[in-house]
Design a protein around this motif. Structure first.
Motif, PDB file in Angstrom:
ATOM      1  N   LEU A  23       0.828  -1.205   0.000  1.00 50.20           N
ATOM      2  CA  LEU A  23       0.000   0.000   0.000  1.00 50.20           C
ATOM      3  C   LEU A  23       0.865   1.258   0.000  1.00 50.20           C
ATOM      4  O   LEU A  23       0.593   2.216  -0.743  1.00 50.20           O
ATOM      5  CB  LEU A  23      -0.928  -0.001   1.220  1.00 50.20           C
ATOM      6  CG  LEU A  23      -2.057  -1.021   1.207  1.00 50.20           C
ATOM      7  CD1 LEU A  23      -2.751  -1.089   2.564  1.00 50.20           C
ATOM      8  CD2 LEU A  23      -3.075  -0.691   0.115  1.00 50.20           C
ATOM      9  N   ALA A  24       1.919   1.257   0.808  1.00 50.67           N
ATOM     10  CA  ALA A  24       2.824   2.402   0.846  1.00 50.67           C
ATOM     11  C   ALA A  24       3.507   2.612  -0.504  1.00 50.67           C
ATOM     12  O   ALA A  24       3.738   3.747  -0.937  1.00 50.67           O
ATOM     13  CB  ALA A  24       3.867   2.206   1.939  1.00 50.67           C
ATOM     14  N   ASP A  25       3.811   1.511  -1.182  1.00 57.06           N
ATOM     15  CA  ASP A  25       4.511   1.587  -2.468  1.00 57.06           C
ATOM     16  C   ASP A  25       3.703   2.346  -3.505  1.00 57.06           C
ATOM     17  O   ASP A  25       4.266   3.049  -4.352  1.00 57.06           O
ATOM     18  CB  ASP A  25       4.811   0.172  -2.967  1.00 57.06           C
ATOM     19  CG  ASP A  25       5.534   0.155  -4.297  1.00 57.06           C
ATOM     20  OD1 ASP A  25       6.583   0.823  -4.408  1.00 57.06           O
ATOM     21  OD2 ASP A  25       5.059  -0.515  -5.226  1.00 57.06           O
ATOM     22  N   CYS A  26       2.375   2.217  -3.459  1.00 55.48           N
ATOM     23  CA  CYS A  26       1.545   2.898  -4.462  1.00 55.48           C
ATOM     24  C   CYS A  26       0.756   4.063  -3.884  1.00 55.48           C
ATOM     25  O   CYS A  26      -0.138   4.614  -4.548  1.00 55.48           O
ATOM     26  CB  CYS A  26       0.621   1.908  -5.160  1.00 55.48           C
ATOM     27  SG  CYS A  26      -0.418   0.937  -4.069  1.00 55.48           S
ATOM     28  N   GLY A  27       1.063   4.444  -2.642  1.00 53.70           N
ATOM     29  CA  GLY A  27       0.460   5.631  -2.044  1.00 53.70           C
ATOM     30  C   GLY A  27      -1.013   5.496  -1.723  1.00 53.70           C
ATOM     31  O   GLY A  27      -1.748   6.483  -1.720  1.00 53.70           O
ATOM     32  N   LEU A  28      -1.453   4.285  -1.418  1.00 50.01           N
ATOM     33  CA  LEU A  28      -2.850   4.058  -1.076  1.00 50.01           C
ATOM     34  C   LEU A  28      -3.009   3.790   0.415  1.00 50.01           C
ATOM     35  O   LEU A  28      -2.053   3.390   1.091  1.00 50.01           O
ATOM     36  CB  LEU A  28      -3.413   2.874  -1.865  1.00 50.01           C
ATOM     37  CG  LEU A  28      -3.529   3.057  -3.373  1.00 50.01           C
ATOM     38  CD1 LEU A  28      -3.962   1.748  -4.028  1.00 50.01           C
ATOM     39  CD2 LEU A  28      -4.512   4.178  -3.724  1.00 50.01           C
ATOM     40  N   ALA A  29      -4.215   3.982   0.912  1.00 45.20           N
ATOM     41  CA  ALA A  29      -4.547   3.667   2.298  1.00 45.20           C
ATOM     42  C   ALA A  29      -5.365   2.385   2.335  1.00 45.20           C
ATOM     43  O   ALA A  29      -5.955   1.974   1.325  1.00 45.20           O
ATOM     44  CB  ALA A  29      -5.349   4.810   2.927  1.00 45.20           C
ATOM     45  N   ALA A  30      -5.415   1.769   3.500  1.00 46.89           N
ATOM     46  CA  ALA A  30      -6.171   0.522   3.636  1.00 46.89           C
ATOM     47  C   ALA A  30      -7.635   0.710   3.254  1.00 46.89           C
ATOM     48  O   ALA A  30      -8.262  -0.203   2.708  1.00 46.89           O
ATOM     49  CB  ALA A  30      -6.056  -0.004   5.069  1.00 46.89           C
TER      50      ALA A  30
END
Length: 326
Positions: free
Chosen positions: A64-71
């Motif tokens: 998730l951090a790699d693509c800048g998304l949140a859970a």
């Protein structure tokens, strides 16, 4: 239409590294014996507090951090594992709760070493049909907990770990005119239950009421793996209308260096196009493909626009391959 786009990846490994030398001090084996037959030099072994769910959660957070998304952006979690935390509920639901995205879809897939390919195909199909916008596809294992540590033919082969990718549902605007569309291009999956006794665990809730230990007839598995993987790779290439020479990278299940070499030779693919992490991760079953993929992205080998082939074979037998444009 091109399938779901792979937009991020992450991985997680236990803290403890176990070398061949450490195993040789405990069982009748040697570093030379293991390296010559498998290519494995070390593996990671889960310790106290490290479980399939905890490793999967760590890998998911990294993806998730790699693509800048949140859970909260995740609608679907498909987790491939042969070593769940519990018989039920699904380990995916524990990951979902740990991430804080309860309420969506979360379930496990059991296809052993091919599990990540089965999970990827399942998530891609669900996203294509509108059941969600984004999915976490995870392969996570703690195989060290089903090994017979007195059996040198199997216990030296396996390790623990987790890898995850984020998929996004395809849209009509994913590529500009003249560009090759990113996404899952083709997938083929197979199974053959007649080969059960070549690779299995000798326990289970319905049979022995125990977890059991992994059992394998290595020579027979090797022979089937080379033939089955070569055939399914050609099936996927035909389905996608792509030649083997066009593939930028093959990310295979990391079972044995000999299998990787033999499969590449059979297809006429140069060894330098094959991602190899078996030397440091050993065989992490469903985690091995996403772990290898993330390692190759992190070191800069796999880049946006690359054409990547995933392939794996595991107990069941199950096997499959998937071609993805990044």
């Amino acid at each position: 239409m091109t399938g779901s786009r792979l937009v991020g990846s992450g991985s997680a490994l236990p803290r403890r590294v176990v070398t061949n030398g450490e195993l040789a001090a405990r069982i009748d084996t040697s570093d030379e014996w293991i390296v010559e037959r498998t290519g494995i030099r070390q593996r990671y072994i889960a310790g106290e507090g490290e479980t399939t769910a905890s490793l999967a959660t760590e890998a998911a957070r990294a993806a998730l951090a790699d693509c800048g998304l949140a859970a909260r952006d995740i609608d679907l979690i498909v987790l491939a594992t042969a070593t769940p935390d519990n018989t039920f509920p699904a380990t995916a639901t524990k990951v979902q709760h740990a991430l804080g995205c309860n309420g969506g879809i979360a379930f496990d897939v059991a296809a052993v070493c091919s599990g990540f390919l089965y999970a990827l195909a399942t998530a891609d199909s669900m996203l294509r049909t509108g059941m969600g916008r984004r999915a976490l596809v995870i392969g996570a294992e703690t195989f060290s907990r089903i090994l017979d540590w007195n059996d040198r033919t199997t216990c030296v082969l396996f390790g623990d770990g987790a890898g995850a990718v984020v998929l996004e549902a395809p849209t009509s605007g994913d590529s500009a005119p003249g560009e090759s569309a990113a996404g899952v291009l083709a997938t083929r999956l197979h199974a053959d239950g007649a080969q059960h006794d070549l690779l299995y665990v000798d326990g289970g809730p319905s049979t022995t009421q125990t977890v059991g230990h992994l059992r394998m007839k290595g020579r027979e598995v090797f022979r089937h793996a080379v033939v089955n993987l070569s055939e399914v790779l050609n099936e996927v290439l035909d389905a996608a209308g792509v030649r083997a020479a066009e593939i930028d990278w093959i990310v295979p299940h990391q079972a044995n260096a000999r299998i990787l070499d033999a499969t590449a030779r059979k297809l006429g693919i140069p060894a330098e196009k094959v991602i190899v992490t078996v030397d440091r991760h050993a065989n992490t079953s469903a985690a091995s493909v996403p772990l290898a993929f993330d390692a190759a992205r992190c070191d800069g080998r796999i880049r946006p626009g690359d054409l990547v082939m995933f392939e794996a074979m595991g107990g069941g037998f199950t096997w499959g391959a998937s071609l993805v444009r990044l």
